[in-house]
Design a protein around this motif. Structure first.
Motif, PDB file in Angstrom:
ATOM      1  N   TRP A  74      27.129  -0.930  41.224  1.00  0.00           N
ATOM      2  CA  TRP A  74      27.117  -0.549  39.803  1.00  0.00           C
ATOM      3  C   TRP A  74      27.940  -1.519  38.961  1.00  0.00           C
ATOM      4  CZ3 TRP A  74      23.868   2.219  37.274  1.00  0.00           C
ATOM      5  CH2 TRP A  74      23.185   3.260  37.895  1.00  0.00           C
ATOM      6  N   VAL A  75      29.047  -1.992  39.486  1.00  0.00           N
ATOM      7  CA  VAL A  75      29.876  -2.953  38.740  1.00  0.00           C
ATOM      8  C   VAL A  75      29.070  -4.184  38.367  1.00  0.00           C
ATOM      9  CG1 VAL A  75      31.775  -4.611  38.973  1.00  0.00           C
ATOM     10  CG2 VAL A  75      32.135  -2.224  39.602  1.00  0.00           C
ATOM     11  N   SER A  76      28.384  -4.780  39.339  1.00  0.00           N
ATOM     12  CA  SER A  76      27.655  -6.018  39.074  1.00  0.00           C
ATOM     13  C   SER A  76      26.453  -5.781  38.160  1.00  0.00           C
ATOM     14  CB  SER A  76      27.200  -6.660  40.390  1.00  0.00           C
ATOM     15  OG  SER A  76      26.399  -5.767  41.143  1.00  0.00           O
ATOM     16  N   VAL A  77      25.748  -4.677  38.365  1.00  0.00           N
ATOM     17  CA  VAL A  77      24.564  -4.406  37.539  1.00  0.00           C
ATOM     18  C   VAL A  77      24.958  -4.092  36.098  1.00  0.00           C
ATOM     19  CG1 VAL A  77      22.660  -2.800  37.168  1.00  0.00           C
ATOM     20  CG2 VAL A  77      23.124  -3.662  39.469  1.00  0.00           C
ATOM     21  N   LEU A  78      25.952  -3.230  35.905  1.00  0.00           N
ATOM     22  CA  LEU A  78      26.378  -2.890  34.549  1.00  0.00           C
ATOM     23  C   LEU A  78      26.954  -4.100  33.832  1.00  0.00           C
ATOM     24  CD1 LEU A  78      27.996   0.657  34.806  1.00  0.00           C
ATOM     25  CD2 LEU A  78      25.853   0.012  33.704  1.00  0.00           C
ATOM     26  N   PHE A  79      27.679  -4.935  34.562  1.00  0.00           N
ATOM     27  CA  PHE A  79      28.193  -6.167  33.972  1.00  0.00           C
ATOM     28  C   PHE A  79      27.052  -6.992  33.397  1.00  0.00           C
ATOM     29  CE2 PHE A  79      28.833 -10.736  34.509  1.00  0.00           C
ATOM     30  CZ  PHE A  79      29.941 -10.944  33.700  1.00  0.00           C
ATOM     31  N   PHE A  80      26.001  -7.177  34.184  1.00  0.00           N
ATOM     32  CA  PHE A  80      24.881  -8.000  33.723  1.00  0.00           C
ATOM     33  C   PHE A  80      24.165  -7.350  32.542  1.00  0.00           C
ATOM     34  CE2 PHE A  80      20.365  -9.207  33.904  1.00  0.00           C
ATOM     35  CZ  PHE A  80      20.508 -10.580  33.680  1.00  0.00           C
ATOM     36  N   VAL A  81      23.955  -6.052  32.588  1.00  0.00           N
ATOM     37  CA  VAL A  81      23.249  -5.365  31.500  1.00  0.00           C
ATOM     38  C   VAL A  81      23.999  -5.532  30.181  1.00  0.00           C
ATOM     39  CG1 VAL A  81      22.573  -3.103  30.607  1.00  0.00           C
ATOM     40  CG2 VAL A  81      22.064  -3.704  32.984  1.00  0.00           C
ATOM     41  N   PHE A  82      25.296  -5.265  30.188  1.00  0.00           N
ATOM     42  CA  PHE A  82      26.085  -5.372  28.958  1.00  0.00           C
ATOM     43  C   PHE A  82      26.150  -6.813  28.460  1.00  0.00           C
ATOM     44  CE2 PHE A  82      27.697  -1.125  29.935  1.00  0.00           C
ATOM     45  CZ  PHE A  82      27.886  -0.595  28.665  1.00  0.00           C
ATOM     46  N   TRP A  83      26.450  -7.736  29.353  1.00  0.00           N
ATOM     47  CA  TRP A  83      26.653  -9.120  28.915  1.00  0.00           C
ATOM     48  C   TRP A  83      25.332  -9.792  28.545  1.00  0.00           C
ATOM     49  CZ3 TRP A  83      31.182 -12.624  29.940  1.00  0.00           C
ATOM     50  CH2 TRP A  83      32.380 -11.902  29.922  1.00  0.00           C
ATOM     51  N   ALA A  84      24.287  -9.524  29.306  1.00  0.00           N
ATOM     52  CA  ALA A  84      22.988 -10.116  28.970  1.00  0.00           C
ATOM     53  C   ALA A  84      22.505  -9.606  27.616  1.00  0.00           C
ATOM     54  CB  ALA A  84      21.967  -9.800  30.059  1.00  0.00           C
ATOM     55  N   THR A  85      22.678  -8.312  27.369  1.00  0.00           N
ATOM     56  CA  THR A  85      22.270  -7.743  26.080  1.00  0.00           C
ATOM     57  C   THR A  85      23.063  -8.376  24.946  1.00  0.00           C
ATOM     58  OG1 THR A  85      21.753  -5.629  27.156  1.00  0.00           O
ATOM     59  CG2 THR A  85      22.004  -5.613  24.766  1.00  0.00           C
ATOM     60  N   ASP A  86      24.365  -8.529  25.145  1.00  0.00           N
ATOM     61  CA  ASP A  86      25.217  -9.160  24.135  1.00  0.00           C
ATOM     62  C   ASP A  86      24.745 -10.581  23.841  1.00  0.00           C
ATOM     63  OD1 ASP A  86      27.229 -10.002  22.473  1.00  0.00           O
ATOM     64  OD2 ASP A  86      28.865  -9.368  23.750  1.00  0.00           O
ATOM     65  N   ILE A  87      24.551 -11.365  24.889  1.00  0.00           N
ATOM     66  CA  ILE A  87      24.153 -12.767  24.723  1.00  0.00           C
ATOM     67  C   ILE A  87      22.810 -12.881  24.021  1.00  0.00           C
ATOM     68  CG2 ILE A  87      23.499 -14.854  25.985  1.00  0.00           C
ATOM     69  CD1 ILE A  87      25.514 -13.877  28.183  1.00  0.00           C
ATOM     70  N   LEU A  88      21.842 -12.082  24.456  1.00  0.00           N
ATOM     71  CA  LEU A  88      20.504 -12.178  23.886  1.00  0.00           C
ATOM     72  C   LEU A  88      20.429 -11.621  22.467  1.00  0.00           C
ATOM     73  CD1 LEU A  88      18.475 -11.218  27.075  1.00  0.00           C
ATOM     74  CD2 LEU A  88      18.738 -13.492  26.086  1.00  0.00           C
ATOM     75  N   LEU A  89      21.164 -10.548  22.178  1.00  0.00           N
ATOM     76  CA  LEU A  89      21.179 -10.005  20.827  1.00  0.00           C
ATOM     77  C   LEU A  89      21.813 -10.965  19.842  1.00  0.00           C
ATOM     78  CD1 LEU A  89      22.001  -6.194  21.226  1.00  0.00           C
ATOM     79  CD2 LEU A  89      19.852  -7.231  20.487  1.00  0.00           C
ATOM     80  N   ILE A  90      22.919 -11.562  20.234  1.00  0.00           N
ATOM     81  CA  ILE A  90      23.574 -12.550  19.364  1.00  0.00           C
ATOM     82  C   ILE A  90      22.641 -13.708  19.092  1.00  0.00           C
ATOM     83  CG2 ILE A  90      25.441 -14.227  19.248  1.00  0.00           C
ATOM     84  CD1 ILE A  90      27.207 -12.212  20.686  1.00  0.00           C
ATOM     85  N   HIS A  91      21.928 -14.148  20.150  1.00  0.00           N
ATOM     86  CA  HIS A  91      20.995 -15.257  19.973  1.00  0.00           C
ATOM     87  C   HIS A  91      19.904 -14.915  18.961  1.00  0.00           C
ATOM     88  CE1 HIS A  91      18.076 -18.389  20.721  1.00  0.00           C
ATOM     89  NE2 HIS A  91      17.213 -17.499  21.156  1.00  0.00           N
ATOM     90  N   GLN A  92      19.408 -13.686  19.027  1.00  0.00           N
ATOM     91  CA  GLN A  92      18.329 -13.284  18.117  1.00  0.00           C
ATOM     92  C   GLN A  92      18.787 -13.252  16.661  1.00  0.00           C
ATOM     93  OE1 GLN A  92      16.801  -9.540  19.520  1.00  0.00           O
ATOM     94  NE2 GLN A  92      15.733 -10.448  21.268  1.00  0.00           N
ATOM     95  N   HIS A  93      20.090 -13.019  16.455  1.00  0.00           N
ATOM     96  CA  HIS A  93      20.591 -12.891  15.076  1.00  0.00           C
ATOM     97  C   HIS A  93      21.211 -14.186  14.550  1.00  0.00           C
ATOM     98  CE1 HIS A  93      20.266  -8.603  16.203  1.00  0.00           C
ATOM     99  NE2 HIS A  93      20.034  -8.442  14.934  1.00  0.00           N
ATOM    100  N   VAL A  94      21.208 -15.230  15.394  1.00  0.00           N
ATOM    101  CA  VAL A  94      21.734 -16.514  14.922  1.00  0.00           C
ATOM    102  C   VAL A  94      20.688 -17.229  14.070  1.00  0.00           C
ATOM    103  CG1 VAL A  94      22.492 -18.774  15.670  1.00  0.00           C
ATOM    104  CG2 VAL A  94      23.341 -16.760  16.828  1.00  0.00           C
TER     105      VAL A  94
END
Length: 294
Positions: A274-294
């Motif tokens: 769960w640690v590794s999966v949740l880490f990826f979900v949160f960080w990937a969403t952050d990275i991709l959302l920021i990219h979409q709004h740049v």
């Protein structure tokens, strides 16, 4: 017959546990893509070869570890049922699998870029070296952590063709995380390690203090992740991901007691997945959302 032995080998190396390190490697790749503005050519092919390289390296390392430790495993009541000491798999087949997985890793590195290919033998050396460390150093847990920790840095190199020192905060985080949960797991073998004079933190300081060391390592993991957030100027979703991981780790340490190790497997397998999966979900969403709004 071959397929049966292959299935047994995949079971032996716990192939499904590739989930532990793969999300961190993929996050390293996403962070690297973010730095290039997501304009890297053939990005999906790059991600594919990163996954192939990760699976190949881990499979080779795990099979090699089972081969090197076969005699020790045969003497340990907890591990004597593993495939090689139990006679379910031959050493010859496992050596062949190790070589095949290593070749797959090297081919994937070659497909990525020249620096990855040049560094690939070094990476294999690191992951293979871990298997010998419990024979001479109590830092074996850190070596295992580093073997997994190089994955996100390697993924960064795969995308960018060079290493940015900032990604080493993620290497540090994975190193501390892995070393911490490996110490927890090794508490099960405290008496066996003492009898055979094998090196581990539990044997060095005792189970109670070893669990404290594991907690300290996981605090360092959280600190390293927060430093990476700061260095790469990530958003609040990444911070929330770190908070979620901290909560899981607190729970993990709460269910393992020095006088009650009955829930070690739940802490080791379930919680760390769960640690590794949740880490990826949160960080990937952050990275991709920021990219979409740049």
């Amino acid at each position: 017959m071959f397929l049966k032995r292959l299935r047994l080998t995949l079971d032996m190396i716990k192939f499904e546990h590739s989930v532990f390190a793969l999300p961190f490697a993929l996050t390293g790749a996403l962070l690297a893509f973010r730095e290039s503005g997501f304009h890297s050519p053939n990005s999906w092919w790059t991600v594919l070869w990163i996954v192939v390289a990760m699976v190949g390296a881990r499979s080779a390392a795990m099979a090699f570890n089972r081969l090197v430790d076969a005699e020790i495993d045969a003497r340990n009541p907890r591990t004597k049922i593993r495939h090689i000491p139990a006679g379910a798999l031959s050493r010859t087949f496992c050596w062949g699998f190790t070589l095949a997985a290593s070749a797959l890793f090297l081919f994937a590195a070659w497909e990525l870029n020249s620096l990855c290919f040049r560094l690939a033998p070094v990476a294999l050396g690191v992951v293979f070296a871990y298997s010998f460390t419990k024979r001479f150093t109590h830092l074996s847990h850190i070596v295992l952590g580093f073997a997994l920790g190089i994955a996100p840095a390697a993924a960064w190199i795969a995308v960018r063709g060079s290493l940015d020192p900032r990604i080493l905060w993620l290497t540090a985080a994975v190193t501390f995380w892995t070393a911490g949960f490996d110490i927890i797991y090794s508490c099960q073998d405290y008496e066996f390690d003492c009898d055979l004079q094998l090196y581990s933190v539990p044997r060095l300081v005792g189970i109670g203090k070893a669990l404290i060391v594991a907690r300290c390592l996981h605090v360092l993991m959280i600190a390293s992740l927060l430093m990476l957030v700061r260095q790469l100027q990530l958003g609040m979703l990444s911070v929330a991901g770190v908070a979620a991981i901290a909560g899981l780790l607190i729970y993990e340490h709460g269910i393992v007691k020095a006088d009650d190790l009955s829930r070690v497997n739940a802490a080791f397998f379930t919680m760390n997945g769960w640690v590794s999966v949740l880490f990826f979900v949160f960080w990937a969403t952050d990275i991709l959302l920021i990219h979409q709004h740049v």
